[in-house]
Scaffold this active site. Structure first.
Site, mmCIF file in Angstrom:
data_model
loop_
_atom_site.group_PDB
_atom_site.id
_atom_site.type_symbol
_atom_site.label_atom_id
_atom_site.label_comp_id
_atom_site.label_asym_id
_atom_site.label_seq_id
_atom_site.Cartn_x
_atom_site.Cartn_y
_atom_site.Cartn_z
ATOM 1 C CG ASP A 1 -5.650 -20.183 -15.379
ATOM 2 O OD1 ASP A 1 -5.500 -19.349 -15.641
ATOM 3 O OD2 ASP A 1 -5.863 -21.258 -14.833
ATOM 4 C CG HIS B 1 -8.257 -21.702 -17.856
ATOM 5 N ND1 HIS B 1 -8.301 -21.810 -16.482
ATOM 6 C CD2 HIS B 1 -10.091 -21.887 -17.971
ATOM 7 C CE1 HIS B 1 -8.874 -22.196 -15.917
ATOM 8 N NE2 HIS B 1 -10.311 -22.211 -16.398
ATOM 9 C CB SER C 1 -12.606 -21.844 -14.313
ATOM 10 O OG SER C 1 -12.142 -23.029 -14.851
#
Length: 726
Positions: A229, A93, A658
């Site tokens: 991810d 992402h 992240s």
């Protein structure tokens, strides 16, 4: 005033170290710590949790250390180096925008994935950068030099600005180095970050969405999680290994340090360290602020995004081309929508407001026992109550405007830029107009690639109705009341007449002479509405809000100093502000509700259990199904013969983390941070170890996908694979 605080603060750190050494598990999990202070504040506790490294192994200026493998990715995520050829690992992402920019219906890298077979096939990404921290220095004394007790906030800000400018001018930097100075503890302390930024960052590999985004919005912020991810990039440098603009002659960056990768995995109780650039936390807010967030502000923002997402989501499910256009924007909007829901629920479930009230009662009791503290801080909590009550209506209206006009109705982004173009024309004439227009054209070209005016028109109608029904009339542009029609008809009227709804009309307008284009821009109905709305907002919401918010910020700064003075035997960590931090904890499951316990590791079996053929969130490719059926896992299965996918830790993380590496006790990469559990998203405001968990992709799943699924074994060969537990 401020220098006295600094001296007290330094003394408190020594006391804190002794306190932590005597109580090694008291604060485990909570906190986002500055890496240069680990030696004095955290090393003993970290080693008591199982860490085998020293603070010098983590942060060093004189030799290669973990910090040299940690990269600020694009300014919005974290990434890490995993080879001596500049190979960079981050979340799918985080790389999504770059992946999407190379995607078309013919070459759908979002759907099919992308793997460069050689360095020559790696794809450049203009605008994407990788920033390193060279060193960090405490500059509090220099920034606050000359500060006096009697100074008001404006005078103090003027002084600090002057001192920061002097530091900038006097600090010697090497070629390509830059510096940033940021406040900590609400402006009671300051640190300088010397950085180096590389701008040639190329896409190397990305799994398909069915892996990298598996579970999509349904599983977002949830456990158990089964999302691969991750994505891979590479930093390129000039011949001298220094930053250089994109060139085919650039070479892979040679790092001071890269992370070895452990094939031994994790077990419950294992030490975990997360290194990265967390964005923002507010751990020291008063109870009244938390209460306002739960009862007033979050419900407003959640409701607005809920309405927009339902409209866009329905269009995406019905049309693949719309899904490609809107997938990144939808994910970005949905991310915080769901986060706010979980945050509010978590704050209620953990009785955060009541706990804050109890802490404040204890604080009040402590300061009232000391005459000096009572005189300085005795009225603080009462002033907070008054200030938050005073700002509530403005804060609510501000959030409504920001979400409706600033975020979810896309055409106002175009209007805002064109409004600035008009202002530049009026102030700087045709030369200024043409210069700014040239800068806007590439943005507009990219914007319209992923824009559908019909969808935006529907969103406009729905959100305008919400705005009018939920915001006081004094904050609604008068033009809206002039329409004797429904909201759908208002939207149709405006969008049918605006020149901003498609690229062709807008580019034709901008091709006209400046004076003629300016006149047409002024007459556009979206321009007129947007400017009227913005002018009303600035005058009646933003300006008074900022005045009241400045007062709250001053109180918050004073409250932070008061807490440190009132609790000399307690350690405090500075709120996140997008600077480099370390957070440490352990692999651990948790109890989300009565009679339920979540184990800390998920497996490939769970992917197959969730598999729904044809579903855009839970589809699984035939290749992955075959690998699972054949148990063709290579060296990436655990001792039970299963492939771990994700695991949980008690690390305190937030947005910006992240892509952060999950590092084991020896300094090896074991996972990739990408999310938090829904029940614990309130950790930005109130960390509670009982339910706050970060979610990480197991590095063995990453390697399994790269090697066995994608067949990109040449990338595995770049890495250093180790077995620290053996």
């Amino acid at each position: 005033m401020q220098n006295q605080f600094v001296m007290k603060f330094i003394k408190l750190q020594i006391i804190t170290f002794l306190f932590l050494f005597a109580n090694p598990l008291l604060f485990a999990g909570e906190g986002m710590w500055l890496p240069l202070l680990l030696k004095s504040l955290n090393e003993a506790e970290m080693q008591s949790l199982g860490m085998k490294m020293t603070a010098e192994d983590i942060y060093s200026v004189n030799q290669g250390s973990l910090k040299d493998a940690i990269v600020h990715f694009g300014g919005f995520c974290t990434s890490e180096l995993i080879s001596n050829e500049g190979l960079l690992l981050t979340n799918h992402h985080c790389g999504y925008g770059a992946i999407q920019s190379h995607t078309s219906l013919e070459n759908n890298f979002l759907k099919e994935g992308f793997w460069a077979k050689s360095k020559a096939e790696e794809k450049p990404n203009p605008g994407l950068f990788a920033k390193f921290i060279v060193r960090i220095e405490d500059v509090t004394d220099q920034v606050l030099k000359g500060a006096k007790d009697k100074m008001n906030e404006k005078e103090l800000q003027s002084l600090t600005d002057k001192n920061i400018d002097a530091i900038r001018k006097s600090t010697k930097l090497e070629k390509h180095e830059e510096l940033e100075i940021k406040p900590f503890f609400k402006g009671n302390q300051y640190f300088m970050f010397v950085t180096m930024t590389y701008t040639d960052v190329r896409l190397v590999g990305a799994p398909p969405e069915s892996i990298g985004k598996f579970g999509a919005d349904t599983d977002n912020w949830e456990w158990p999680r089964h999302t691969g991810d991750f994505s891979l990039f590479r930093i390129y440098a000039g011949p001298d290994n220094m930053p250089a603009e994109y060139s085919e002659n650039n070479i892979p960056y040679q790092p001071k340090h890269f992370l070895p990768i452990s094939l031994d995995g994790v077990a419950e109780g294992d030490f975990t360290l997360i290194f990265g650039f967390p964005g923002r936390t507010d751990q020291y807010l008063p109870a009244v602020a938390i209460e306002q967030t739960v009862d007033v502000l979050n419900p407003a923002k959640i409701g607005i995004r809920d309405k927009a997402l339902k409209i866009i989501g329905a269009k995406m499910r019905a049309d693949e081309s719309v899904k490609i256009k809107y997938s990144s924007k939808f994910a970005s909007t949905a991310n915080y929508w769901k986060k706010w829901i979980g945050e509010s629920q978590g704050l209620v479930a953990t009785n955060a407001v009541m706990k804050k009230r109890d802490q404040e009662a204890d604080f009040q009791d402590k300061i009232y026992k000391k005459r000096k503290l009572k005189k300085k801080y005795g009225m603080l909590l009462g002033e907070f109550e008054t200030a938050y009550k005073d700002i509530e209506k403005l804060a609510y209206s501000r959030d409504y405007y920001s979400e409706v006009v600033g975020r979810n109705i896309e055409i106002f982004r175009i209007q805002g830029l064109l409004s600035r173009l008009l202002n530049i024309y009026q102030e700087n004439g045709e030369a200024g107009y043409e210069n700014y227009k040239r800068r806007l054209i590439p943005y507009f070209e990219n914007f319209y690639k992923n824009y559908d005016a019909n969808i935006d028109e529907e969103v406009f109608a729905a959100l305008l109705e919400m705005y009018v029904e939920n915001v006081d009339n004094e904050y609604i542009p008068p033009t809206i009341f002039n329409y004797a029609m429904g909201y759908d008809e208002i939207a149709q009227e405006l969008y049918s007449k605006t020149l901003f709804k498609n690229s062709e009309k807008l580019m034709a307008l901008l091709s006209l002479p400046a004076a003629e284009a300016a006149e047409q821009l002024k007459e556009d109905p979206i321009m007129q509405l947007g400017e009227e709305w913005k002018e009303l907002y600035d005058e009646k919401v933003a300006t008074p809000y900022n005045i009241k918010k400045d007062k709250i910020n001053a109180l918050q700064k004073q409250y932070m100093a008061a807490l440190i003075e009132a609790y000399p035997d307690k350690t405090f960590w500075p709120d996140a502000n997008s600077t480099m931090r370390v957070t440490y904890g352990q692999v651990a499951g948790y109890h989300p509700k009565d009679a339920v316990y979540y184990l800390p590791v998920s497996y490939l079996e769970g992917v197959m259990e969730k598999y729904k053929p044809g579903d855009y969130e839970f589809d699984v490719s035939a290749k992955l199904i075959d690998l699972f059926k054949e148990k063709d896992y290579g060296q990436y299965a655990d001792q039970s013969g299963k492939v771990p996918v994700c695991f949980l830790g008690t690390n305190h993380t937030t947005g910006g983390n992240s892509g952060s590496p999950a590092i084991d006790a020896h300094g090896n990469l074991v996972g990739l941070n990408f999310d938090r559990v829904w029940e614990g998203t309130m950790s930005d405001l109130n960390y509670d170890k009982s339910i706050c968990r970060n979610i990480m992709v197991d590095i063995r799943y990453v390697l399994f996908i790269v090697d066995k699924y994608a067949g990109a074994s040449h990338l595995i060969e770049e890495m250093k694979l180790v077995h620290p537990k053996k």
